[in-house]
Design a protein around this motif. Sequence first.
Motif, short mmCIF file in Angstrom:
data_model
loop_
_atom_site.label_atom_id
_atom_site.label_comp_id
_atom_site.label_asym_id
_atom_site.label_seq_id
_atom_site.Cartn_x
_atom_site.Cartn_y
_atom_site.Cartn_z
N VAL A 259 1.66 34.40 63.32
CA VAL A 259 2.28 35.33 62.38
C VAL A 259 1.31 36.43 61.94
CG1 VAL A 259 4.04 33.74 61.57
CG2 VAL A 259 1.85 33.82 60.40
N LEU A 260 0.03 36.12 61.86
CA LEU A 260 -0.94 37.13 61.45
C LEU A 260 -1.05 38.24 62.49
CD1 LEU A 260 -3.02 38.26 59.52
CD2 LEU A 260 -4.73 36.82 60.63
N ILE A 261 -1.22 37.86 63.74
CA ILE A 261 -1.31 38.89 64.79
C ILE A 261 -0.02 39.70 64.85
CG2 ILE A 261 -1.39 39.25 67.28
CD1 ILE A 261 -3.64 37.19 67.42
N HIS A 262 1.11 39.06 64.70
CA HIS A 262 2.38 39.80 64.73
C HIS A 262 2.44 40.81 63.59
CE1 HIS A 262 4.94 37.36 67.68
NE2 HIS A 262 3.68 36.95 67.80
N ALA A 263 1.98 40.44 62.41
CA ALA A 263 1.99 41.37 61.28
C ALA A 263 1.06 42.56 61.54
CB ALA A 263 1.57 40.65 59.99
N ILE A 264 -0.09 42.31 62.13
CA ILE A 264 -1.04 43.38 62.44
C ILE A 264 -0.46 44.31 63.50
CG2 ILE A 264 -3.30 43.87 63.48
CD1 ILE A 264 -4.29 41.29 61.99
N VAL A 265 0.11 43.72 64.55
CA VAL A 265 0.73 44.54 65.61
C VAL A 265 1.85 45.39 65.02
CG1 VAL A 265 2.15 44.41 67.70
CG2 VAL A 265 0.07 43.03 67.51
N ASP A 266 2.68 44.80 64.19
CA ASP A 266 3.79 45.54 63.58
C ASP A 266 3.26 46.68 62.71
OD1 ASP A 266 6.55 45.79 63.56
OD2 ASP A 266 6.82 44.47 61.83
N ALA A 267 2.20 46.43 61.94
CA ALA A 267 1.62 47.47 61.09
C ALA A 267 1.05 48.61 61.94
CB ALA A 267 0.54 46.88 60.19
N LEU A 268 0.40 48.29 63.04
CA LEU A 268 -0.18 49.33 63.90
C LEU A 268 0.92 50.16 64.58
CD1 LEU A 268 -3.13 47.29 65.39
CD2 LEU A 268 -3.35 49.37 63.99
N ILE A 269 1.96 49.50 65.06
CA ILE A 269 3.08 50.23 65.66
C ILE A 269 3.72 51.14 64.62
CG2 ILE A 269 5.40 49.98 66.64
CD1 ILE A 269 4.36 47.42 68.04
N GLY A 270 3.89 50.62 63.42
CA GLY A 270 4.46 51.42 62.33
C GLY A 270 3.58 52.60 61.96
N ALA A 271 2.27 52.40 61.92
CA ALA A 271 1.35 53.49 61.59
C ALA A 271 1.42 54.61 62.64
CB ALA A 271 -0.07 52.97 61.47
N ALA B 229 2.93 36.59 56.62
CA ALA B 229 1.72 37.40 56.82
C ALA B 229 2.06 38.86 56.57
CB ALA B 229 1.17 37.21 58.22
N HIS B 230 1.08 39.57 56.03
CA HIS B 230 1.20 41.00 55.76
C HIS B 230 -0.06 41.69 56.29
CE1 HIS B 230 4.53 40.32 52.96
NE2 HIS B 230 3.85 39.25 52.60
N ALA B 231 0.11 42.93 56.73
CA ALA B 231 -1.05 43.69 57.19
C ALA B 231 -0.87 45.15 56.82
CB ALA B 231 -1.21 43.55 58.70
N THR B 232 -1.96 45.76 56.42
CA THR B 232 -2.03 47.18 56.16
C THR B 232 -3.13 47.73 57.05
OG1 THR B 232 -1.39 46.81 53.86
CG2 THR B 232 -2.38 48.93 54.38
N VAL B 233 -2.84 48.84 57.70
CA VAL B 233 -3.82 49.41 58.61
C VAL B 233 -4.04 50.88 58.29
CG1 VAL B 233 -3.21 47.80 60.45
CG2 VAL B 233 -2.15 50.06 60.40
N LEU B 234 -5.21 51.35 58.62
CA LEU B 234 -5.52 52.77 58.53
C LEU B 234 -5.97 53.21 59.91
CD1 LEU B 234 -5.94 55.37 56.89
CD2 LEU B 234 -8.27 54.57 56.41
#
Length: 135
Positions: A16-28, A125-130
């Motif tokens: 779930v963590l990797i999925h949240a990070i991937v989703d955040a990056l695609i969204g960014a 899981a949650h992720a925020t990316v810059l």
Amino acid sequence: EIPYSKGCLAHSDGDVLIHAIVDALIGALGLGDIGEHFSDKDPKYQNIDSTYFLKEVKNMLDKEGYEIENIDSLVILEQPRLKDYKVKMKENIALHLGIDASRVNVKAGTNEGMGPIGRNEAIEAHATVLIRKVK
């Protein structure tokens, strides 16, 4: 892998963590969400290692001319405790994205016994990316 008597019921490997990070990056990148690129209806993703998605999203970033400045992430679960695994998780994520581990933060929390997470029935899981344009 983190030893625990329960596992995740999922189409891929349930990370779930990797999925949240991937989703955040695609969204960014403004390219929709993880399901649009890696559908759980597609049998080719059945039981696949989620690091595959990290590599694919890295290719998307490169194609669009972006690099990752940082990732801040949070996993919410009661058990197992992640304290002893967070550094390795961070290093693994960084490795597959081709960035320094100092750009990745992994936090863990609980739901204080409340709801499905508190009953050990779910993980969140949650992720925020810059990201930053480089080309």
